[in-house]
Enzyme design. Structure first.
Site, PDB file in Angstrom:
ATOM      1  N   SER A 158       0.831  -1.203   0.000  1.00  0.00           N
ATOM      2  CA  SER A 158       0.000   0.000   0.000  1.00  0.00           C
ATOM      3  C   SER A 158       0.858   1.242   0.000  1.00  0.00           C
ATOM      4  CB  SER A 158      -0.927   0.014   1.219  1.00  0.00           C
ATOM      5  OG  SER A 158      -1.717   1.190   1.214  1.00  0.00           O
ATOM      6  N   LYS A 196      -4.428  -6.772   3.405  1.00  0.00           N
ATOM      7  CA  LYS A 196      -4.452  -5.654   2.453  1.00  0.00           C
ATOM      8  C   LYS A 196      -5.881  -5.384   1.983  1.00  0.00           C
ATOM      9  CE  LYS A 196      -2.834  -2.557  -0.467  1.00  0.00           C
ATOM     10  NZ  LYS A 196      -3.841  -2.365  -1.501  1.00  0.00           N
ATOM     11  N   HIS A 252      -7.543  -3.527   4.735  1.00  0.00           N
ATOM     12  CA  HIS A 252      -6.967  -2.173   4.672  1.00  0.00           C
ATOM     13  C   HIS A 252      -7.731  -1.344   3.656  1.00  0.00           C
ATOM     14  CE1 HIS A 252      -4.457   0.669   2.424  1.00  0.00           C
ATOM     15  NE2 HIS A 252      -3.760   0.896   3.528  1.00  0.00           N
ATOM     16  N   ASN A 253      -7.973  -1.912   2.471  1.00  0.00           N
ATOM     17  CA  ASN A 253      -8.672  -1.164   1.439  1.00  0.00           C
ATOM     18  C   ASN A 253     -10.134  -0.923   1.812  1.00  0.00           C
ATOM     19  OD1 ASN A 253      -6.244  -1.465   0.116  1.00  0.00           O
ATOM     20  ND2 ASN A 253      -7.159  -1.983  -1.842  1.00  0.00           N
ATOM     21  N   GLU A 256     -10.125   1.897   4.004  1.00  0.00           N
ATOM     22  CA  GLU A 256      -9.861   3.058   3.151  1.00  0.00           C
ATOM     23  C   GLU A 256     -11.157   3.557   2.501  1.00  0.00           C
ATOM     24  OE1 GLU A 256      -7.844   3.310  -1.162  1.00  0.00           O
ATOM     25  OE2 GLU A 256      -6.486   2.589   0.405  1.00  0.00           O
TER      26      GLU A 256
END
Length: 464
Positions: free
Chosen positions: A116, A170, A173-174, A177
């Site tokens: 990222s 990940k 995480h997105n 986000e």
């Protein structure tokens, strides 16, 4: 991102072999950046593999899905047992699990790795989330930790867990986000509508917020974007951008997995649905004709108090998004046997990545205090700060509803907060309904077991 990651490695003193299906891109990288380190360009994938020392360490940065499979299929016959293949793209974690199983039969390590930070992060130091085997991390760890972002001297990279753990983290995480960006957009819209403020004025508010506990990369770039003027029209840049947000799938994957795991990631889900709604132009136009805005004014009487209320609502809602995301990681770690250290995930997100923020230090500290923390929001620090924000949060959601402003992420985050803290909720009635129409049984609060009532008969209760 692939070329920038290669440049990052070369800059750190690693001899870096590079190959692209379009050799012109390889030549361009050497022409423009060949003086940044030692590169070994290859015209064919065979030459590329032969240029590598064993165990070969190969990083793939291509589009997720079929293109990744195609590259792996081309590489596999050229590799030997002990070689390491790293997929650093935004792969769906079940694909990573599948690919790892296939290559494991050949004795090849497959490492699904979340990266990222975008193009700038890839060049100057991203957050790196490698999964796979610990044996592979012995070889990869020193390199990845070296090229990653650093915060207080600590690398924003650590071994995440086996199998698809790296890509799973990940993905979440997105998802966080998505929620973070939607909340910021809703805060912008509330400030715009409530204050009648210009984009530049709101940009200054965000810049002020970025100097406090909301300090983060996304708040920082929002302030910059809102201050930017379009060169062609002279209008605020944000006003000439189409209002249909794109997405590449990671948000949807996060929401789908949340449903699979039974984890209520409501803030992330609402943010994902908000992007989908933004793209439904024909439906939006039809609704606008059928239900036109009445044009009733909204005059905020206390400007500074309103700005502070929005700030507090934004902070509390962000805490909910992160709390939900970490709960999802925790549940996945349990169900998939990954043994993910939640505190380490917060630590490696402090720098390099898109959601890097000051309060990730607080999240790291929360898991240091209690590695088995069942709910991030319940940590004493966050319980105090979120609790202090609740009155402002309620006022802002109420104002949005009263004035017809869609704030789904703010509202769903507040609803989650109220739902998660209830000692007894109305699900008891739902359980009773399910037993009534479908004999699905129910549990009682006064004795163990599952029960069914004969609703169509004499209504006697039976222990099942």
């Amino acid at each position: 991102m692939g070329s920038n990651l290669a440049r990052n490695m070369a800059r750190h003193g690693y001899v870096t072999a590079i190959y692209n299906r379009s050799h012109a891109k390889t030549v361009a990288l050497i022409d423009h950046h060949g003086d940044e380190g030692t590169f070994i360009p290859a015209e064919s994938i065979g030459d590329f593999v032969r240029s590598l020392a064993r165990p070969r360490k190969i990083v793939i940065m291509v589009k997720a899905g079929a293109p990744t499979d195609a590259v792996i299929d081309e590489l596999a016959p050229l590799l030997e047992p002990g070689d390491i293949v790293v997929d650093a793209g935004n792969a769906h974690f079940p694909d990573t699990v599948r690919r790892e199983a296939v290559l494991e039969k050949l004795g090849i390590h497959f490492v699904g790795t979340g990266v990222s930070g975008g193009e700038e992060g890839a060049l100057n130091g991203p957050s790196i989330m490698p999964g796979g085997t610990r044996d592979a991390y012995v070889w990869l760890g020193p390199i990845f930790e070296d090229i990653s972002a650093k915060v207080d001297g600590a690398p924003c990279c650590t071994y995440v867990g086996a199998g698809g753990a790296g890509h799973f983290v990940k993905m979440v995480h997105n998802g966080i986000e998505y929620a973070d960006m939607q909340l910021i957009a809703e805060a912008y819209e509330l400030l715009r509508r409530g204050l009648g403020a210009s984009a530049a004025e709101i940009g200054k508010i965000f810049a002020r917020w970025n100097a406090g506990e909301l300090d983060s990369f996304l708040i920082e770039i929002t302030a910059d974007l809102l201050s930017h003027t379009d060169r062609h029209t002279g209008k605020p840049f944000v006003d000439i951008v189409a209002d249909a947000a794109e997405q590449k799938g990671t948000g949807r994957w996060t929401v789908q997995n949340g449903l699979d795991l039974g984890v209520p990631i409501t803030g992330i889900a609402e943010a994902t649905f908000a992007r989908a709604l933004s793209g439904r132009k024909p439906q939006r136009e039809a609704a606008a004709r059928a239900f036109p805005d009445t044009g009733e004014g909204w005059a905020v009487t206390d400007r500074e108090q309103f700005i502070e209320d929005v700030r507090q609502a934004l902070y509390a809602s962000k805490v909910v998004a992160y709390s939900q995301g970490f709960e999802q990681i925790s549940e996945a770690s349990l169900q998939y046997g990954w043994d993910i250290d939640l505190g380490s995930m917060a630590r490696i997100w402090r720098g390099g990545c898109i959601i890097r923020a000051r309060f990730l230090n607080r999240i790291t500290e929360a898991y240091e205090r209690d590695p088995n923390l069942p709910l991030l929001m319940a940590d004493p620090h966050f319980a105090e700060t979120v609790g202090r924000s609740v009155p402002a949060w309620r006022r802002i959601v109420g104002e949005a509803v009263a004035h017809g402003i869609a704030a789904p992420a703010f509202a769903s985050s507040l609803a989650y907060f109220d739902g998660i803290r209830q000692q007894r909720n109305p699900a008891a009635l739902i359980q009773a309904q399910r037993d009534y129409f479908g004999a699905h049984t129910y549990e009682r609060i006064d004795r163990p077991g599952y029960f069914h009532t004969d609703w169509s008969g004499d209504r006697t209760e039976h222990l099942q």
